[in-house]
Design a protein around this motif. Structure first.
Motif, PDB file in Angstrom:
ATOM      1  N   ASN A  48       0.888  -1.078   0.027  1.00 51.92           N
ATOM      2  CA  ASN A  48       0.057  -0.172   0.048  1.00 51.92           C
ATOM      3  C   ASN A  48       0.918   1.099   0.061  1.00 51.92           C
ATOM      4  O   ASN A  48       0.485   2.279  -0.575  1.00 51.92           O
ATOM      5  CB  ASN A  48      -0.721  -0.082   1.163  1.00 51.92           C
ATOM      6  CG  ASN A  48      -2.096  -0.949   1.031  1.00 51.92           C
ATOM      7  OD1 ASN A  48      -2.286  -1.478  -0.071  1.00 51.92           O
ATOM      8  ND2 ASN A  48      -2.869  -1.061   2.078  1.00 51.92           N
ATOM      9  N   SER A  49       2.107   1.208   0.383  1.00 50.44           N
ATOM     10  CA  SER A  49       2.807   2.263   0.408  1.00 50.44           C
ATOM     11  C   SER A  49       3.832   2.421  -0.920  1.00 50.44           C
ATOM     12  O   SER A  49       4.571   3.460  -0.951  1.00 50.44           O
ATOM     13  CB  SER A  49       3.937   2.164   1.422  1.00 50.44           C
ATOM     14  OG  SER A  49       3.227   1.997   2.761  1.00 50.44           O
ATOM     15  N   GLY A  50       3.435   1.574  -1.803  1.00 47.69           N
ATOM     16  CA  GLY A  50       4.204   1.656  -3.126  1.00 47.69           C
ATOM     17  C   GLY A  50       5.284   0.690  -3.137  1.00 47.69           C
ATOM     18  O   GLY A  50       6.061   0.676  -4.285  1.00 47.69           O
ATOM     19  N   ARG A  89      -3.971  -9.124  -7.906  1.00 42.83           N
ATOM     20  CA  ARG A  89      -3.412  -7.970  -8.846  1.00 42.83           C
ATOM     21  C   ARG A  89      -1.703  -8.005  -8.826  1.00 42.83           C
ATOM     22  O   ARG A  89      -1.112  -7.959  -9.761  1.00 42.83           O
ATOM     23  CB  ARG A  89      -3.804  -6.560  -7.903  1.00 42.83           C
ATOM     24  CG  ARG A  89      -4.839  -5.925  -8.873  1.00 42.83           C
ATOM     25  CD  ARG A  89      -5.315  -4.690  -8.115  1.00 42.83           C
ATOM     26  NE  ARG A  89      -6.624  -4.379  -8.139  1.00 42.83           N
ATOM     27  CZ  ARG A  89      -7.153  -3.737  -7.182  1.00 42.83           C
ATOM     28  NH1 ARG A  89      -6.749  -2.945  -6.308  1.00 42.83           N
ATOM     29  NH2 ARG A  89      -8.401  -3.555  -7.352  1.00 42.83           N
ATOM     30  N   CYS A 138     -12.689   0.144   7.450  1.00 39.55           N
ATOM     31  CA  CYS A 138     -12.861   0.522   6.029  1.00 39.55           C
ATOM     32  C   CYS A 138     -12.821  -1.058   5.291  1.00 39.55           C
ATOM     33  O   CYS A 138     -13.548  -1.217   4.372  1.00 39.55           O
ATOM     34  CB  CYS A 138     -12.086   1.644   5.565  1.00 39.55           C
ATOM     35  SG  CYS A 138     -12.229   3.128   6.244  1.00 39.55           S
ATOM     36  N   ARG A 142     -15.849  -2.274   3.203  1.00 38.75           N
ATOM     37  CA  ARG A 142     -16.080  -2.058   1.724  1.00 38.75           C
ATOM     38  C   ARG A 142     -15.169  -2.963   0.843  1.00 38.75           C
ATOM     39  O   ARG A 142     -15.388  -3.054  -0.100  1.00 38.75           O
ATOM     40  CB  ARG A 142     -15.618  -0.336   1.235  1.00 38.75           C
ATOM     41  CG  ARG A 142     -16.607   0.465   1.901  1.00 38.75           C
ATOM     42  CD  ARG A 142     -16.332   1.907   1.622  1.00 38.75           C
ATOM     43  NE  ARG A 142     -15.423   2.270   2.658  1.00 38.75           N
ATOM     44  CZ  ARG A 142     -15.926   3.245   3.514  1.00 38.75           C
ATOM     45  NH1 ARG A 142     -17.071   3.328   3.714  1.00 38.75           N
ATOM     46  NH2 ARG A 142     -15.024   3.749   4.672  1.00 38.75           N
ATOM     47  N   CYS A 171     -14.020   6.564   8.258  1.00 36.02           N
ATOM     48  CA  CYS A 171     -12.675   6.270   8.393  1.00 36.02           C
ATOM     49  C   CYS A 171     -12.206   6.669   9.577  1.00 36.02           C
ATOM     50  O   CYS A 171     -12.634   7.930   9.743  1.00 36.02           O
ATOM     51  CB  CYS A 171     -11.850   6.425   7.101  1.00 36.02           C
ATOM     52  SG  CYS A 171     -10.110   6.130   7.397  1.00 36.02           S
ATOM     53  N   PHE A 178      -0.252   6.466   6.395  1.00 36.66           N
ATOM     54  CA  PHE A 178      -0.857   7.848   6.164  1.00 36.66           C
ATOM     55  C   PHE A 178      -0.832   8.356   7.481  1.00 36.66           C
ATOM     56  O   PHE A 178      -0.699   9.562   7.640  1.00 36.66           O
ATOM     57  CB  PHE A 178      -2.334   7.672   5.888  1.00 36.66           C
ATOM     58  CG  PHE A 178      -3.360   8.712   5.733  1.00 36.66           C
ATOM     59  CD1 PHE A 178      -3.031   9.526   4.701  1.00 36.66           C
ATOM     60  CD2 PHE A 178      -4.143   9.097   7.086  1.00 36.66           C
ATOM     61  CE1 PHE A 178      -4.179  10.914   4.640  1.00 36.66           C
ATOM     62  CE2 PHE A 178      -4.984  10.159   6.931  1.00 36.66           C
ATOM     63  CZ  PHE A 178      -4.869  11.091   5.780  1.00 36.66           C
TER      64      PHE A 178
ATOM     65  N   SER B 369      -4.446   9.949   1.097  1.00 39.68           N
ATOM     66  CA  SER B 369      -5.561   8.857   1.268  1.00 39.68           C
ATOM     67  C   SER B 369      -5.371   7.979   2.243  1.00 39.68           C
ATOM     68  O   SER B 369      -4.441   7.471   2.272  1.00 39.68           O
ATOM     69  CB  SER B 369      -5.970   8.478   0.004  1.00 39.68           C
ATOM     70  OG  SER B 369      -6.856   7.134   0.027  1.00 39.68           O
ATOM     71  N   LEU B 371      -6.934   5.084   1.894  1.00 39.45           N
ATOM     72  CA  LEU B 371      -7.478   3.961   1.092  1.00 39.45           C
ATOM     73  C   LEU B 371      -8.722   3.438   1.791  1.00 39.45           C
ATOM     74  O   LEU B 371      -8.856   2.272   1.426  1.00 39.45           O
ATOM     75  CB  LEU B 371      -6.171   2.921   0.942  1.00 39.45           C
ATOM     76  CG  LEU B 371      -4.972   3.408   0.562  1.00 39.45           C
ATOM     77  CD1 LEU B 371      -4.182   2.163   0.413  1.00 39.45           C
ATOM     78  CD2 LEU B 371      -5.250   3.907  -0.938  1.00 39.45           C
ATOM     79  N   CYS B 372      -9.542   4.240   2.204  1.00 36.69           N
ATOM     80  CA  CYS B 372     -11.029   3.805   2.913  1.00 36.69           C
ATOM     81  C   CYS B 372     -11.752   3.262   1.992  1.00 36.69           C
ATOM     82  O   CYS B 372     -12.667   2.421   2.162  1.00 36.69           O
ATOM     83  CB  CYS B 372     -11.350   4.732   3.799  1.00 36.69           C
ATOM     84  SG  CYS B 372     -12.520   5.879   2.819  1.00 36.69           S
ATOM     85  N   ASP B 384     -11.521   2.673  -9.834  1.00 34.62           N
ATOM     86  CA  ASP B 384     -11.205   2.090  -8.624  1.00 34.62           C
ATOM     87  C   ASP B 384     -10.158   3.180  -7.964  1.00 34.62           C
ATOM     88  O   ASP B 384      -8.801   2.741  -8.245  1.00 34.62           O
ATOM     89  CB  ASP B 384     -10.505   0.698  -8.897  1.00 34.62           C
ATOM     90  CG  ASP B 384     -10.157  -0.063  -7.643  1.00 34.62           C
ATOM     91  OD1 ASP B 384     -10.045   0.654  -6.496  1.00 34.62           O
ATOM     92  OD2 ASP B 384     -10.002  -1.308  -7.588  1.00 34.62           O
ATOM     93  N   GLU B 387      -7.035   1.633  -6.181  1.00 37.76           N
ATOM     94  CA  GLU B 387      -6.205   0.868  -6.806  1.00 37.76           C
ATOM     95  C   GLU B 387      -5.206   1.845  -7.530  1.00 37.76           C
ATOM     96  O   GLU B 387      -3.927   1.718  -7.608  1.00 37.76           O
ATOM     97  CB  GLU B 387      -7.049   0.084  -7.939  1.00 37.76           C
ATOM     98  CG  GLU B 387      -5.952  -0.624  -8.791  1.00 37.76           C
ATOM     99  CD  GLU B 387      -6.868  -1.206  -9.944  1.00 37.76           C
ATOM    100  OE1 GLU B 387      -7.553  -0.996 -10.518  1.00 37.76           O
ATOM    101  OE2 GLU B 387      -6.196  -2.156 -10.489  1.00 37.76           O
ATOM    102  N   VAL B 390      -2.409   3.584  -5.237  1.00 39.29           N
ATOM    103  CA  VAL B 390      -1.521   2.640  -4.731  1.00 39.29           C
ATOM    104  C   VAL B 390      -0.446   2.353  -6.059  1.00 39.29           C
ATOM    105  O   VAL B 390       0.743   2.250  -5.885  1.00 39.29           O
ATOM    106  CB  VAL B 390      -1.867   1.278  -4.273  1.00 39.29           C
ATOM    107  CG1 VAL B 390      -1.017   0.084  -4.250  1.00 39.29           C
ATOM    108  CG2 VAL B 390      -2.723   1.485  -3.041  1.00 39.29           C
ATOM    109  N   ARG B 393       1.453   5.404  -6.255  1.00 43.84           N
ATOM    110  CA  ARG B 393       2.712   5.397  -5.288  1.00 43.84           C
ATOM    111  C   ARG B 393       3.731   4.520  -5.570  1.00 43.84           C
ATOM    112  O   ARG B 393       5.112   4.506  -5.444  1.00 43.84           O
ATOM    113  CB  ARG B 393       2.022   4.724  -3.754  1.00 43.84           C
ATOM    114  CG  ARG B 393       1.304   5.841  -3.162  1.00 43.84           C
ATOM    115  CD  ARG B 393       0.419   5.213  -2.039  1.00 43.84           C
ATOM    116  NE  ARG B 393      -0.467   5.973  -1.561  1.00 43.84           N
ATOM    117  CZ  ARG B 393      -1.329   5.851  -0.252  1.00 43.84           C
ATOM    118  NH1 ARG B 393      -0.882   4.726   0.246  1.00 43.84           N
ATOM    119  NH2 ARG B 393      -2.327   6.550  -0.081  1.00 43.84           N
ATOM    120  N   GLN B 394       3.366   3.470  -6.257  1.00 44.75           N
ATOM    121  CA  GLN B 394       4.468   2.314  -6.375  1.00 44.75           C
ATOM    122  C   GLN B 394       5.327   2.931  -7.659  1.00 44.75           C
ATOM    123  O   GLN B 394       6.306   2.719  -7.528  1.00 44.75           O
ATOM    124  CB  GLN B 394       3.748   1.087  -7.150  1.00 44.75           C
ATOM    125  CG  GLN B 394       4.459  -0.153  -7.469  1.00 44.75           C
ATOM    126  CD  GLN B 394       3.481  -1.112  -7.913  1.00 44.75           C
ATOM    127  OE1 GLN B 394       2.495  -1.478  -7.351  1.00 44.75           O
ATOM    128  NE2 GLN B 394       3.807  -1.775  -9.056  1.00 44.75           N
TER     129      GLN B 394
END
Lengths: 260, 481
Positions: A48-50, A89, A138, A142, A171, A178, B369, B371-372, B384, B387, B390, B393-394
């Motif tokens: 999630n941080s890339g 993914r 969240c 979701r 949230c 974050f 964000s 990412l909620c 999305d 998506e 992220v 960020r990548q």
């Protein structure tokens, strides 16, 4: 059923009581829990941080560790969402891995999914004589669409008074890195969430994810000794709902004493 | 070619956000407004049993447009030209502004009326016209407020969302030419009446109007504008010359495709079943409406955005602003913190793609964000957004590999530790032992101050300490017992 516990890295180190509670619940239902020691972290924080390249070895490790089990359970909505939603993914470029992910991901469950959907139970014979409010988080809400599964489990707990959390679906402001990268906004969101929790008059705020709870609990803890907020009174405590479900009349939930 | 104009953040997001967070009035205005629209949207969306199917259709039509964009643009140009319009092309903001300025100059006028348009905001048209000695009068009520206040819009749909009625009354009283201050209260009707009087004179005298377009139909060369006040209809019908500035992604293949979007857009944006005014025009008609019709098709980074297989979905956006209204981050800081005319979640993925991530402080936007996922759930064309956040960020992390950073070192080290059982167990033991002295303090399970880099956490909340025994230690002991 051969159930493997994925305890998650945060729980292993900081909230082992949640893992113990899951073991207690499943054994009470007559199931054998296995804990594959090869497990570590799902890689969510990296991905999630890339840091996809850094996450990939952890994705492979998770798949290697759990591939043989009929069911994998984790007491963390966001880690399960990572496996079910993000792994496909991440693995898309590697057909071999993608195939293994496609097999494993649907067998990876958040605790309430395993209990309600797979094992078909909602009443675990638990007891928790306190007023509790529930924050749905969240990813549970979701991504996994847990819906009312955790609430159905909590409603079946003896002597537990479940009160609705205003703005429950908003949230809490954690969001992994974050919380540090955008500490200001995160803090503003946390303040509103803590206000909502305190407005319920509940003694406990429960959720399905200790990461969010560490954030909310940290906010509540900071608030509990602010002047004028009754620092000498017991504050609202954040607790994983598994720990509530594990407590019985004979063996009350350990969290009530305030220790872990 | 990367995009330019008002889509570049000047300040890193956390810094810009800090300023807004310190304004309690702003937060309360934003909270009230976003929650009102949010609730209305949920209500009217709930009325449609086929909402999900509409979302899927909307996404599919837009994806089809993106897949065959060059062909559809050619088709649009041919159809619009055949109907009597003149089509111009602009690669970036500067080119677009130059084309429009030249077209206005050719008419010999020095004042134009404008319909609220994101594309003209994006290219900074008002500023460019002003520099050329041409006054651009915004005719949308909220846009007029922002213009009179000499401010920037804070929201795609509700540009003046950051003002309350009392503040708007003061802006009108001080800045609106010829306003009757004695009759001006902070009642909506009084404010609207003042704006109406001011604008009516402008509509009747203007010879040139400038619009954007919500949709452009490739099949027929038709442009479509949806609005709620009627000012748009006035601009589109009264002046002699109409100049429409349109992003190239606004295309729809056929007239029939509008059916889907005229259901999705008003419900998602204003929470209405139907918007009050929908204007469609195709070229020019003798003796009816504007006799000169220009269409400026703007790229400004869209082609680059389209080239990214994950990020291109941002171009499905129909500028409804539903994502802003449900975003907990936007709700706390408002649009200005994003430094672009496209704020909120969609802005966080659109701006850095259009300009390239290294323009200004745009690289900080994908991190704005938690990412909620609320934005993805609300988006009528199923972008999305988490998506793409992220993914961006990548892209950022990968683009700067090799440059030392504390975060990269930490992430790499953690990944190295976590991919080996013995290393991982040892690290857990070390962390548990390291925390032991902290546990001796007054509190059993929380700590108030942690050293850098963990101090970022304890700035606003206590931190939980590692437990006295890790789970795997407990499990191992249990096996022996």
């Amino acid at each position: 059923m051969r159930i493997a516990l994925f305890v998650t890295c945060v729980n292993d180190l900081v909230f082992p009581g949640t893992g113990r509670a899951v073991v207690e619940i499943l054994e009470r239902l007559g199931h054998t829990v296995e804990f594959p020691a090869e497990q570590s972290c799902c890689g969510q924080m990296h991905a999630n941080s890339g840091y996809r390249a850094e996450a990939m070895p952890l994705v492979r490790r998770f798949v290697d560790t759990f591939a043989e089990y009929e069911a994998v359970v984790a007491p963390s909505g966001s880690c399960v969402a990572m496996v079910r939603e993000s792994y496909p993914r991440l693995a898309a470029d590697d057909p071999g891995l993608a195939e293994r992910v496609a097999e494993l991901a649907p067998r990876t469950y958040e605790l309430s999914e395993l209990l309600v959907d797979v094992l078909g139970v909602t009443d675990l014979g638990a007891s928790f004589p306190h007023r509790v409010t529930y924050h749905p988080t969240c990813h549970g809400l979701r991504m996994l669409r847990l819906g009312d599964r955790p609430l159905r489990l909590l409603r079946a707990v003896r002597d537990l008074e479940l009160v609705e959390l205003p703005g429950a679906e908003e949230c809490c402001g954690f969001g992994g890195t974050f919380a540090v990268k955008n500490a200001g906004v995160s803090g503003a969101m946390l303040a509103d969430k803590c206000d909502s929790v305190c407005s319920t008059g509940a003694r406990f705020v429960a959720a399905a994810d200790n990461s969010c709870l560490a954030h909310i609990g940290g906010g509540l803890s900071r608030r509990s000794d602010r002047p004028g907020t009754g620092g000498d009174q017991p504050g609202v405590r954040a607790v994983h709902y598994a720990e509530i479900l594990a407590g019985t009349v004979r063996t009350p939930a350990s969290t009530v004493g305030g220790t872990k | 070619m990367t995009g330019t104009g008002n889509i570049v953040a000047r300040q890193p997001f956390p810094q810009a956000a800090k300023v807004r967070l310190a304004d309690p009035q702003l937060r309360s205005n934003l909270r009230r407004a976003t929650h009102t629209i949010r609730d209305k949207r949920l209500r009217v969306v709930g009325e449609l049993p086929d909402w999900e199917a509409l979302r899927v259709s909307g996404a599919a039509i837009k994806d089809d447009v993106l897949a065959r964009l060059p062909d559809l643009l050619d088709q649009f140009e041919a159809a619009a030209t055949a109907a009597g319009a003149t089509v111009h092309w602009a690669r970036d903001a500067e080119e677009a502004c130059a084309v429009v300025t030249r077209l206005v100059r050719q008419t010999g006028t020095d004042e134009v009326v404008k319909i609220k348009s994101m594309a003209t905001q994006e290219i900074g048209l008002n500023e460019a016209l002003e520099a050329a000695g041409i006054a651009a009068v915004e005719t949308d009520l909220a846009e007029l407020i922002v213009q009179l206040a000499d401010d920037q819009p804070s929201h795609i749909l509700v540009p003046a969302i950051h003002y309350n009625r009392r503040q708007i009354r003061d802006i009108f009283a001080e800045r609106m030419p010829g306003v009757d201050v004695s009759a001006l209260t902070d009642e909506p009707a009084a404010l609207a009446e003042a704006a109406r009087r001011h604008l009516r004179a402008k509509f009747l005298s203007a010879r040139v109007a400038i619009s954007g377009a919500n949709f452009a139909i490739a099949e027929t060369g038709t442009l479509v504008v949806v609005e709620s006040e009627g000012n748009g209809r006035m601009c589109l019908t009264l002046p002699e010359t109409l100049i429409s500035v349109v992003g190239i992604e606004k295309l729809l293949p056929t007239f029939g495709d509008l059916e889907v979007f005229l259901q999705l857009l008003p419900r998602s944006s204003t929470g209405e079943r139907m918007n009050p005014y929908t204007s469609m025009w195709t070229g020019v008609s003798d003796g009816d409406g504007p006799q000169q019709m220009h269409i400026v098709l703007v790229d400004n980074g869209r082609t680059e955005t389209r080239a990214d297989p994950v990020g291109r979905q941002a171009l499905r956006c129909i500028r409804c602003s539903a994502c802003l209204n449900v975003c907990p981050v936007y709700e706390r800081v408002g649009g200005h913190a994003y430094g672009s005319v496209y704020p909120g979640p969609i802005g966080a993925i659109l701006s850095p793609q259009m300009t390239g991530p290294d323009a200004g402080a745009n690289r900080t936007l994908p991190y704005a964000s938690t990412l909620c996922g609320a934005c993805f759930e609300a988006c009528p064309v199923r972008i999305d957004i988490p998506e793409v956040l992220v993914h961006l960020r990548q892209r950022g992390v990968d683009a700067h590999r090799g440059r030392p950073s504390a975060e990269r070192t930490a992430m790499g080290a953690m990944s190295w530790v976590m991919r080996d059982r013995r290393r991982y167990a040892a690290a857990l033991r070390a962390a548990r032992r390291g925390a032991a002295p902290l546990r001796l303090g007054g509190r059993r399970d929380h700590v108030r101050h942690l050293p850098w880099p963990l101090s970022g956490w304890t700035g606003t909340r206590d931190a939980p300490l590692p437990a006295a025994q890790t789970f795997r230690e407990w499990w191992a002991g249990r096996g022996r017992g």
